[in-house]
Scaffold this active site. Structure first.
Site, short mmCIF file in Angstrom:
data_model
loop_
_atom_site.label_atom_id
_atom_site.label_comp_id
_atom_site.label_asym_id
_atom_site.label_seq_id
_atom_site.Cartn_x
_atom_site.Cartn_y
_atom_site.Cartn_z
N CYS A 133 59.35 4.85 -23.20
CA CYS A 133 59.23 6.14 -24.31
C CYS A 133 59.87 6.04 -25.33
CB CYS A 133 59.61 7.59 -23.63
SG CYS A 133 58.92 8.98 -24.31
N HIS A 134 60.79 6.78 -25.91
CA HIS A 134 61.77 6.62 -27.17
C HIS A 134 62.69 5.52 -26.96
CE1 HIS A 134 59.81 10.63 -28.39
NE2 HIS A 134 59.98 9.86 -29.66
N GLU A 164 53.64 11.93 -31.01
CA GLU A 164 54.77 12.51 -31.96
C GLU A 164 54.32 13.67 -32.60
OE1 GLU A 164 58.24 12.64 -31.66
OE2 GLU A 164 58.39 10.68 -31.91
#
Length: 230
Positions: A133-134, A164
């Site tokens: 993910c991030h 996002e």
């Protein structure tokens, strides 16, 4: 039988979502689900966070039995209460580093040279690097000994620009993760918004979003098993 491998889960210490007044941290499912897979495969999992101490958590869902088991596990619970700082970790102890996601990573992973140094040393010793993910915000800061970015020329997945935008945080995060990775020479691979998507490029394992967390754990376990048999 493949030998037990040690995996270091890297967690953010950043708890503020820009100027929104909202909190953030590491996304619990993205730590818990890989942990379940990896420990189920016989591997050992440790935690580290950028600043040490108790890291901030986000996305907590205790109706998810895997998240609850992670929080209840005595070994994990003790580490969560007082995570080590990267400066206190010996990279030689680990066969893989997994960068756990959560929006907080966008603020403190890229600038943590100590955390990047662990991943670089693990990678250059033949170990694996993973992120979900991030979490690939941590990959942004990894430069190999030859001066090249770890991600240059490699296929990977990460939270996309479209995702996002879908969560309304395009103008809140300090940079656009997909764009930054592409600027560093990565070949970014994307699936539909919020669909599970895992990319394996040799010893680099990445997942696009929270739905990809279990798959990242499974793919990393396979990479570790192959390396143990080599």
């Amino acid at each position: 039988m493949p030998r037990t491998r040690k995996v270091l889960l890297a967690l953010t210490s950043h708890d503020r979502l820009g100027d929104t007044g909202r909190t953030t941290g590491f996304y619990l499912s993205e730590a818990a689900h890989p942990w379940k897979v990896l420990t189920g495969a016989g591997h050992e999992v440790d935690l580290v966070s950028v600043r040490g101490g108790r890291p901030p958590m986000d996305g907590v869902d205790t109706s998810d039995p895997v998240q609850q088991a992670f929080l209840d596990d005595p070994r994990i619970s003790a580490q969560l209460a007082a995570t080590r700082r990267p400066e206190d970790v010996d990279p030689a102890d680990y066969d893989a580093v997994l960068y756990v996601g959560g929006h907080g990573t966008m603020w403190d992973f890229p600038g943590s040279t100590a955390l990047a140094g662990i991943a670089r040393d693990v990678w250059e010793a033949g170990g694996a690097v993973a992120a979900v993910c991030h979490g690939p915000a941590g990959l942004v800061g990894i430069t190999l000994s030859d001066g090249s970015p770890l991600v240059a020329g490699r296929r990977l997945a990460a939270f996309t620009n479209a995702e996002e935008a879908a969560v309304g945080l395009t103008d809140v995060v300090p940079f656009h993760l997909q764009t930054r990775l592409e600027e560093l020479g990565a070949e970014h691979s994307a699936a539909e918004n919020f669909a599970a998507h895992v990319v394996v490029d040799g010893r680099l394992v990445t997942g696009q979003n929270p739905a990809s967390a279990t798959g990242v754990g499974e793919a990393l376990a396979e990479v570790l098993d192959r390396s143990a048999e080599a």
